[in-house]
Write an enzyme that holds these catalytic residues in place. Structure first.
Site, PDB file in Angstrom:
ATOM      1  N   GLY A  40      33.005  16.358  98.220  1.00 45.07           N
ATOM      2  CA  GLY A  40      33.718  16.810  97.023  1.00 45.07           C
ATOM      3  C   GLY A  40      34.176  15.563  96.292  1.00 45.07           C
ATOM      4  N   GLY A  54      36.551  14.902  94.268  1.00 47.46           N
ATOM      5  CA  GLY A  54      37.974  14.604  94.327  1.00 47.46           C
ATOM      6  C   GLY A  54      38.375  14.006  95.657  1.00 47.46           C
ATOM      7  N   THR A  60      28.181   4.182  85.060  1.00 50.41           N
ATOM      8  CA  THR A  60      27.593   3.725  86.328  1.00 50.41           C
ATOM      9  C   THR A  60      26.105   4.058  86.278  1.00 50.41           C
ATOM     10  OG1 THR A  60      28.221   5.823  87.381  1.00 50.41           O
ATOM     11  CG2 THR A  60      29.744   3.980  87.635  1.00 50.41           C
ATOM     12  N   GLY A 101      23.640   3.406  88.854  1.00 43.25           N
ATOM     13  CA  GLY A 101      22.951   3.324  90.146  1.00 43.25           C
ATOM     14  C   GLY A 101      22.515   1.897  90.442  1.00 43.25           C
ATOM     15  N   GLY A 115      29.370   6.829  93.585  1.00 47.01           N
ATOM     16  CA  GLY A 115      30.194   6.814  92.373  1.00 47.01           C
ATOM     17  C   GLY A 115      31.663   7.065  92.707  1.00 47.01           C
ATOM     18  N   ASP A 116      31.911   7.913  93.691  1.00 48.70           N
ATOM     19  CA  ASP A 116      33.295   8.223  94.081  1.00 48.70           C
ATOM     20  C   ASP A 116      33.959   7.009  94.728  1.00 48.70           C
ATOM     21  OD1 ASP A 116      32.797  10.813  93.217  1.00 48.70           O
ATOM     22  OD2 ASP A 116      32.057  11.416  95.189  1.00 48.70           O
ATOM     23  N   GLY A 121      26.661  10.207 104.554  1.00 49.44           N
ATOM     24  CA  GLY A 121      27.871  10.969 104.257  1.00 49.44           C
ATOM     25  C   GLY A 121      28.684  10.249 103.189  1.00 49.44           C
TER      26      GLY A 121
HETATM   27  O1  RIB Z   1      29.931  12.789  94.283  1.00 44.41           O
HETATM   28  C1  RIB Z   1      29.426  13.292  95.486  1.00 44.41           C
HETATM   29  C2  RIB Z   1      29.957  14.648  95.775  1.00 44.41           C
HETATM   30  O2  RIB Z   1      29.489  15.528  94.774  1.00 44.41           O
HETATM   31  C3  RIB Z   1      29.489  15.236  97.082  1.00 44.41           C
HETATM   32  O3  RIB Z   1      30.351  14.907  98.150  1.00 44.41           O
HETATM   33  C4  RIB Z   1      29.376  16.710  96.784  1.00 44.41           C
HETATM   34  O4  RIB Z   1      30.329  17.474  97.443  1.00 44.41           O
HETATM   35  C5  RIB Z   1      29.494  16.846  95.280  1.00 44.41           C
HETATM   36  O5  RIB Z   1      30.682  17.390  94.921  1.00 44.41           O
END
Ligand code: RIB
Length: 299
Positions: free
Chosen positions: A40, A42, A220, A222, A251-252, A287
């Site tokens: 997710g 967030g 971003t 890649g 990206g997160d 992951g």
């Molecule tokens: O940005 C990656 C995330 O996007 C994944 O973890 C997936 O859950 C989607 O929400």
């Protein structure tokens, strides 16, 4: 700046399928394996911020299922405070992520409990927003709640980092209200209305967008790195060449890391260079949350 970070957004149970190619229409195609992990956008961004050492708070919803329990436990394992994550009666958000051998990913996301985040949830989190230096948002909760949260976070005095992913309609007045807007090339096309098919095109369009919105913008890209427009300047930050195995959460990781740097009062260009290091580690492991580096590892 206040040292807490609040993330308002999604928590998903990710199922990452290792496949050699995408299936054809009508085909039942075998996967070579599956990795289940907490994800997710967030929660991923919150975990990266927490792994870099800041008190980090998650605001959102999970379902009353085993996946929800797993998402809460994983966030807590990485020191993310989940007291503002509400359990709903439905099912948790989840994502099925097709991971090809070159590390690229094709994801389908089930909205689940993320779409039950309400104005009331945001209002309940106001005490922690007021104590936070940075608030991070994405688009995996309803657009109306994203807009409401942007307004509330600004009123609370936070620097707002908005990852407009996935690309959905958000009113221009709210896009202009955020301090830093972060999008990948697909989302950038949606918000610019132009094809972004090269770094040159990204440089051209990011300037137009930053001038239009009056804030800092990051694209971003890649393996091509990222492009930053801030204070009237545009800078290209090259990627770090690594052997990527799975890019979910890259990206997160970048966004969580930028927020860490903002709290540390680094300038945005230096923040993006640091964030590039973090995401280059993330793509070398499977992951999203499990693969993100700690500050020790980056040092
Ligand atoms: O940005 C990656 C995330 O996007 C994944 O973890 C997936 O859950 C989607 O929400």
């Amino acid at each position: 700046m206040k040292n807490k970070i609040t993330v308002i957004g999604s928590l998903n149970y990710d199922m990452i399928l290792k496949i050699s190619r995408m299936p054809y229409k009508g085909e039942s195609f075998p996967a070579n394996g599956m990795v289940a992990s907490a994800g997710g956008k967030g929660a991923n961004q919150a975990v990266q911020a927490a792994k870099l050492g800041h008190p980090t708070y998650m605001v959102g919803c999970v379902g009353s299922d085993e996946m929800g329990e797993f998402l809460l436990k994983t966030a807590a394992k990485y020191n993310v405070n989940t007291e503002y994550v509400r359990k709903t009666s439905g099912s948790s958000g989840m994502a099925v992520i097709n991971n090809l051998e070159d590390g690229s990913v094709y994801a389908v996301v089930v909205k689940g409990a993320n779409y039950e985040v309400s104005k009331q949830d945001i209002d309940s989190s106001l005490p922690i927003l007021k104590e936070s230096g940075v608030c991070i948002l994405q688009n995996e909760i309803p657009a109306e709640i994203v807009e409401y949260s942007i307004k509330k976070a600004k009123e609370a005095g936070c620097v707002v980092v908005f990852n407009a992913a996935p690309a959905i309609e958000i009113k221009e007045e709210y896009l202009s209200m955020v301090d830093i807007l972060v999008v990948n090339e697909v989302e950038a096309e949606f918000y610019c209305g132009e094809v972004i098919d090269s770094v040159d095109k990204a440089v051209e369009q990011i300037k137009v967008m930053a001038d239009r919105l009056g804030n800092s913008v990051i694209f971003t890209l890649g393996a091509e790195g990222s492009v930053v427009a801030t204070g009237g300047k545009v800078e290209i930050i090259p990627s770090i060449k690594v052997e990527a195995v799975e890019t979910t959460g890259a990206g997160d990781s970048y966004i969580g890391a930028i927020s860490h740097c903002l709290i540390e009062e680094m300038d945005l260009i230096s923040a993006c260079k640091f964030a590039t290091k973090c995401s280059s580690v993330t793509v070398c492991r499977y992951g999203a949350q499990d693969s993100m580096p700690t500050l020790e590892e980056i040092r």
